[in-house]
Motif scaffolding. Sequence first.
Motif, PDB file in Angstrom:
ATOM      1  N   VAL A 147       0.704  -1.173   0.050  1.00  0.00           N
ATOM      2  CA  VAL A 147      -0.045   0.009  -0.050  1.00  0.00           C
ATOM      3  C   VAL A 147       0.746   1.124  -0.067  1.00  0.00           C
ATOM      4  O   VAL A 147       0.377   2.276  -0.264  1.00  0.00           O
ATOM      5  CB  VAL A 147      -0.768   0.120   1.135  1.00  0.00           C
ATOM      6  N   LEU A 148       2.277   1.077   0.320  1.00  0.00           N
ATOM      7  CA  LEU A 148       2.887   2.363   0.466  1.00  0.00           C
ATOM      8  C   LEU A 148       3.074   3.238  -0.617  1.00  0.00           C
ATOM      9  O   LEU A 148       3.106   4.538  -0.615  1.00  0.00           O
ATOM     10  CB  LEU A 148       4.448   1.977   0.918  1.00  0.00           C
ATOM     11  N   HIS A 149       3.134   2.730  -1.959  1.00  0.00           N
ATOM     12  CA  HIS A 149       3.161   3.576  -3.229  1.00  0.00           C
ATOM     13  C   HIS A 149       1.957   4.439  -3.186  1.00  0.00           C
ATOM     14  O   HIS A 149       2.040   5.696  -3.692  1.00  0.00           O
ATOM     15  CB  HIS A 149       3.260   2.625  -4.282  1.00  0.00           C
ATOM     16  N   ASP A 150       0.800   4.032  -2.938  1.00  0.00           N
ATOM     17  CA  ASP A 150      -0.471   4.702  -3.034  1.00  0.00           C
ATOM     18  C   ASP A 150      -0.328   5.878  -1.770  1.00  0.00           C
ATOM     19  O   ASP A 150      -0.844   7.123  -2.402  1.00  0.00           O
ATOM     20  CB  ASP A 150      -1.871   3.869  -2.617  1.00  0.00           C
ATOM     21  N   ARG A 151      -0.034   5.456  -0.663  1.00  0.00           N
ATOM     22  CA  ARG A 151       0.031   6.343   0.571  1.00  0.00           C
ATOM     23  C   ARG A 151       1.235   7.686   0.108  1.00  0.00           C
ATOM     24  O   ARG A 151       0.801   8.563   0.666  1.00  0.00           O
ATOM     25  CB  ARG A 151       0.148   5.672   1.725  1.00  0.00           C
ATOM     26  N   LEU A 152       2.114   7.227  -0.424  1.00  0.00           N
ATOM     27  CA  LEU A 152       3.125   8.176  -0.776  1.00  0.00           C
ATOM     28  C   LEU A 152       3.197   8.732  -2.118  1.00  0.00           C
ATOM     29  O   LEU A 152       3.986   9.524  -2.353  1.00  0.00           O
ATOM     30  CB  LEU A 152       4.496   7.565  -0.321  1.00  0.00           C
ATOM     31  N   GLY A 153       2.125   8.716  -2.932  1.00  0.00           N
ATOM     32  CA  GLY A 153       2.081   9.217  -4.184  1.00  0.00           C
ATOM     33  C   GLY A 153       3.062   8.545  -5.320  1.00  0.00           C
ATOM     34  O   GLY A 153       3.415   9.703  -6.181  1.00  0.00           O
ATOM     35  N   VAL A 154       3.388   7.402  -5.281  1.00  0.00           N
ATOM     36  CA  VAL A 154       4.626   7.067  -5.898  1.00  0.00           C
ATOM     37  C   VAL A 154       3.742   6.200  -7.091  1.00  0.00           C
ATOM     38  O   VAL A 154       3.106   5.218  -6.915  1.00  0.00           O
ATOM     39  CB  VAL A 154       5.639   6.164  -5.357  1.00  0.00           C
ATOM     40  N   THR A 155       4.170   6.367  -8.411  1.00  0.00           N
ATOM     41  CA  THR A 155       3.846   5.497  -9.480  1.00  0.00           C
ATOM     42  C   THR A 155       4.983   4.861  -9.753  1.00  0.00           C
ATOM     43  O   THR A 155       6.118   5.225 -10.501  1.00  0.00           O
ATOM     44  CB  THR A 155       3.408   6.374 -10.820  1.00  0.00           C
ATOM     45  N   ALA A 156       5.044   3.492  -9.596  1.00  0.00           N
ATOM     46  CA  ALA A 156       6.263   2.827  -9.699  1.00  0.00           C
ATOM     47  C   ALA A 156       6.230   2.312 -11.201  1.00  0.00           C
ATOM     48  O   ALA A 156       6.360   0.917 -11.368  1.00  0.00           O
ATOM     49  CB  ALA A 156       5.993   1.453  -8.774  1.00  0.00           C
ATOM     50  N   ASP A 157       6.721   3.210 -11.923  1.00  0.00           N
ATOM     51  CA  ASP A 157       6.736   2.784 -13.395  1.00  0.00           C
ATOM     52  C   ASP A 157       7.799   2.263 -13.790  1.00  0.00           C
ATOM     53  O   ASP A 157       8.210   1.703 -14.997  1.00  0.00           O
ATOM     54  CB  ASP A 157       6.321   3.964 -14.158  1.00  0.00           C
ATOM     55  N   ARG A 158       8.968   2.149 -12.763  1.00  0.00           N
ATOM     56  CA  ARG A 158      10.389   1.752 -13.040  1.00  0.00           C
ATOM     57  C   ARG A 158      10.460   0.433 -12.541  1.00  0.00           C
ATOM     58  O   ARG A 158      11.511  -0.207 -12.589  1.00  0.00           O
ATOM     59  CB  ARG A 158      11.308   2.644 -12.500  1.00  0.00           C
ATOM     60  N   GLY A 159       9.241  -0.333 -11.792  1.00  0.00           N
ATOM     61  CA  GLY A 159       9.431  -1.435 -11.194  1.00  0.00           C
ATOM     62  C   GLY A 159       9.574  -1.245  -9.761  1.00  0.00           C
ATOM     63  O   GLY A 159       9.842  -0.093  -9.189  1.00  0.00           O
ATOM     64  N   GLY A 160       9.679  -2.335  -9.171  1.00  0.00           N
ATOM     65  CA  GLY A 160       9.960  -2.258  -7.510  1.00  0.00           C
ATOM     66  C   GLY A 160      10.504  -3.364  -7.043  1.00  0.00           C
ATOM     67  O   GLY A 160      11.329  -4.048  -7.778  1.00  0.00           O
ATOM     68  N   LEU A 161      10.361  -3.634  -5.767  1.00  0.00           N
ATOM     69  CA  LEU A 161      11.184  -4.713  -4.948  1.00  0.00           C
ATOM     70  C   LEU A 161      11.169  -6.212  -5.790  1.00  0.00           C
ATOM     71  O   LEU A 161      12.112  -6.796  -5.773  1.00  0.00           O
ATOM     72  CB  LEU A 161      10.750  -4.823  -3.507  1.00  0.00           C
ATOM     73  N   VAL A 162       9.881  -6.583  -5.893  1.00  0.00           N
ATOM     74  CA  VAL A 162       9.628  -7.856  -6.872  1.00  0.00           C
ATOM     75  C   VAL A 162      10.568  -7.949  -7.901  1.00  0.00           C
ATOM     76  O   VAL A 162      11.226  -8.944  -8.367  1.00  0.00           O
ATOM     77  CB  VAL A 162       8.270  -8.047  -6.987  1.00  0.00           C
ATOM     78  N   ASP A 163      10.563  -6.743  -8.736  1.00  0.00           N
ATOM     79  CA  ASP A 163      11.310  -6.800 -10.088  1.00  0.00           C
ATOM     80  C   ASP A 163      12.814  -6.916  -9.940  1.00  0.00           C
ATOM     81  O   ASP A 163      13.406  -7.680 -10.547  1.00  0.00           O
ATOM     82  CB  ASP A 163      11.134  -5.538 -10.627  1.00  0.00           C
ATOM     83  N   TYR A 164      13.197  -6.389  -8.796  1.00  0.00           N
ATOM     84  CA  TYR A 164      14.683  -6.745  -8.477  1.00  0.00           C
ATOM     85  C   TYR A 164      14.898  -7.944  -7.812  1.00  0.00           C
ATOM     86  O   TYR A 164      16.005  -8.598  -8.162  1.00  0.00           O
ATOM     87  CB  TYR A 164      14.870  -5.505  -7.110  1.00  0.00           C
ATOM     88  N   LEU A 165      14.219  -8.445  -6.680  1.00  0.00           N
ATOM     89  CA  LEU A 165      14.444  -9.652  -6.488  1.00  0.00           C
ATOM     90  C   LEU A 165      14.390 -10.819  -7.259  1.00  0.00           C
ATOM     91  O   LEU A 165      14.924 -11.890  -7.242  1.00  0.00           O
ATOM     92  CB  LEU A 165      13.402  -9.826  -4.884  1.00  0.00           C
ATOM     93  N   GLU A 166      13.470 -10.606  -8.273  1.00  0.00           N
ATOM     94  CA  GLU A 166      13.163 -11.700  -9.271  1.00  0.00           C
ATOM     95  C   GLU A 166      14.184 -11.265 -10.417  1.00  0.00           C
ATOM     96  O   GLU A 166      13.914 -12.284 -11.640  1.00  0.00           O
ATOM     97  CB  GLU A 166      11.922 -11.765  -9.850  1.00  0.00           C
ATOM     98  N   GLY A 167      15.247 -10.664 -10.407  1.00  0.00           N
ATOM     99  CA  GLY A 167      16.239 -10.241 -11.375  1.00  0.00           C
ATOM    100  C   GLY A 167      16.031  -9.612 -12.671  1.00  0.00           C
ATOM    101  O   GLY A 167      16.883  -9.588 -13.423  1.00  0.00           O
ATOM    102  N   ARG A 168      14.887  -8.996 -12.907  1.00  0.00           N
ATOM    103  CA  ARG A 168      14.505  -8.250 -14.076  1.00  0.00           C
ATOM    104  C   ARG A 168      15.008  -6.938 -14.026  1.00  0.00           C
ATOM    105  O   ARG A 168      15.163  -6.146 -15.120  1.00  0.00           O
ATOM    106  CB  ARG A 168      12.960  -8.075 -14.226  1.00  0.00           C
ATOM    107  N   ILE A 169      15.569  -6.359 -12.762  1.00  0.00           N
ATOM    108  CA  ILE A 169      16.122  -5.018 -12.571  1.00  0.00           C
ATOM    109  C   ILE A 169      17.345  -5.429 -11.844  1.00  0.00           C
ATOM    110  O   ILE A 169      17.471  -6.103 -10.788  1.00  0.00           O
ATOM    111  CB  ILE A 169      15.285  -3.952 -11.864  1.00  0.00           C
ATOM    112  N   THR A 170      18.559  -4.680 -12.240  1.00  0.00           N
ATOM    113  CA  THR A 170      20.010  -4.990 -11.555  1.00  0.00           C
ATOM    114  C   THR A 170      20.368  -4.213 -10.691  1.00  0.00           C
ATOM    115  O   THR A 170      21.237  -4.226 -10.047  1.00  0.00           O
ATOM    116  CB  THR A 170      20.832  -5.563 -12.657  1.00  0.00           C
ATOM    117  N   THR A 171      19.921  -2.845 -11.001  1.00  0.00           N
ATOM    118  CA  THR A 171      20.400  -1.629 -10.300  1.00  0.00           C
ATOM    119  C   THR A 171      19.451  -1.084  -9.343  1.00  0.00           C
ATOM    120  O   THR A 171      18.323  -0.690  -9.544  1.00  0.00           O
ATOM    121  CB  THR A 171      20.813  -0.413 -11.308  1.00  0.00           C
ATOM    122  N   PRO A 172      19.851  -1.023  -8.013  1.00  0.00           N
ATOM    123  CA  PRO A 172      19.169  -0.735  -6.645  1.00  0.00           C
ATOM    124  C   PRO A 172      18.572   0.743  -7.027  1.00  0.00           C
ATOM    125  O   PRO A 172      17.289   0.965  -6.704  1.00  0.00           O
ATOM    126  CB  PRO A 172      19.672  -0.762  -5.730  1.00  0.00           C
TER     127      PRO A 172
END
Length: 237
Positions: free
Chosen positions: A105-130
């Motif tokens: 829920v934090l993205h909604d509460r803090l006004g973030v549109t996670a268009d670059r991906g998020g934690l799941v994308d990093y942990l599953e290897g689709r994103i490599t740079t934190p």
Amino acid sequence: MKDALARRETLPVVADSAVAPFTPAQLEERRIVRHDMADPRQADAFRDLRTQLLARANGAGVVTLVAPVSRGSGGSYVAVNLAAAMVFDETRTAILVDCNLRSPVLHDRLGVTADRGGLVDYLEGRITTPETILYGTGVPRLMLVPAGGRREASGDLLGSQRMRQLLHALRTIGNGAPIVLDAAAVSSAPDGRIVSELAELSVLVARYGRDSGSAVRETAAVLDPAHLAGVVFNRVP
């Protein structure tokens, strides 16, 4: 008690670090504390919690888990406002990580549109740079790593080596900024226990009048007692 976060941190500029700050009305609507509230009691409560936690860990890059006893206890509310209290001082920064992959829920509460991906994308290897999954929010100097997607089977991801690597990277990126992890209810999933193994401190959130004393004790027993900082009672009359 002396505020242990005496040093000053700076975060690198990311693509959306210039997000427009929330107005006082927007903060109130989203139930986010600010340092100059007309009724200072809520802000003071989170300021005191912040100070005690940072003092226990000497402040430098401390990773704090916030986990509710049960669903609806208010864990995300406490996590957001603890992080918000950490940036009351305009020279300070903090990082909030949404580890509640079952019900983020934090993205909604803090006004973030996670268009670059998020934690799941990093942990599953689709994103490599934190840095890619680190977003500015409507609270100045508070950065968010959003969940990026829902995962019911999330324990293996949160307990993975990539999760440990991410937290190490965030310490470096944040130059010692405190990190707050928001997790799912401990009583309903193993995620809270798993994430607690990555944190120096753990805070359990119980809803006053709903989570019984026995439920609090049973839930606290699941977490490492050496790292359990205490219990926050939410919605006290």
